[in-house]
Design a protein around this motif. Structure first.
Motif: not given
Length: 161
Positions: A1-19
């Motif tokens: 679940h998104p709320h279980e991700l660390s800050g850095g992992l959430a940041q990487r996931a958001a960047t990947a989604l944007a790309l």
């Protein structure tokens, strides 16, 4: 679940989604926050590669000057909500360097440079002075700087540049 991700992992996931999308403009607001230097470099390299595709652009908002240097073609520096300098990245980070005193101070504050802090504190955004917002912290400021807001002319908003 998104709320279980660390800050850095959430940041990487958001960047990947944007790309993943095929947007002609990618707005990246502090895309490297919470990442270690190796991941910062890899992230900005990926963002830069994304702009290599025809018709795509990147607007990256960051406090990380090393990341900006790695990815930017053009640098715009803001102080107190106003653009004070716009320059090609090569000229800004190399010779001749920034022309606005605040922009010069940002680079001089870096550890690999003079590591000299900018004196004073930024103004309250709800109570900006009538002239240059940086005047109270600027060694070059005079009465003109305190009285009249300098226009952005030839890429710099400064009475002394």
């Amino acid at each position: 679940h998104p709320h279980e991700l660390s800050g850095g992992l959430a940041q990487r996931a958001a960047t990947a989604l944007a790309l993943v999308g095929d947007a002609p403009l990618l707005l990246a607001d502090e895309p490297t926050t919470g990442l270690d230097r190796d991941l910062v470099d890899r992230t900005v390299d990926e963002l830069r590669a994304h702009t290599g595709d025809a018709g795509r652009a990147l607007l990256m908002i960051t406090h990380d000057l090393a990341a900006a240097r790695r990815v930017a073609d053009t640098v715009a520096v803001m102080y107190a909500g106003r653009i004070v300098e716009i320059a090609p990245a090569d000229a800004f980070f190399g010779a001749p360097g920034p022309r606005h005193p605040y922009a010069r101070g940002l680079l001089d504050a870096l550890p690999e440079r003079a590591f000299t802090p900018i004196p004073g504190s930024p103004p309250e955004l709800g109570d900006l002075p009538p002239g240059c917002a940086f005047a109270a912290r600027c060694a070059l400021a005079d009465a003109t700087c305190r009285a009249a807001r300098p226009p952005l002319t030839e890429g710099v908003a400064c009475h002394r540049a």
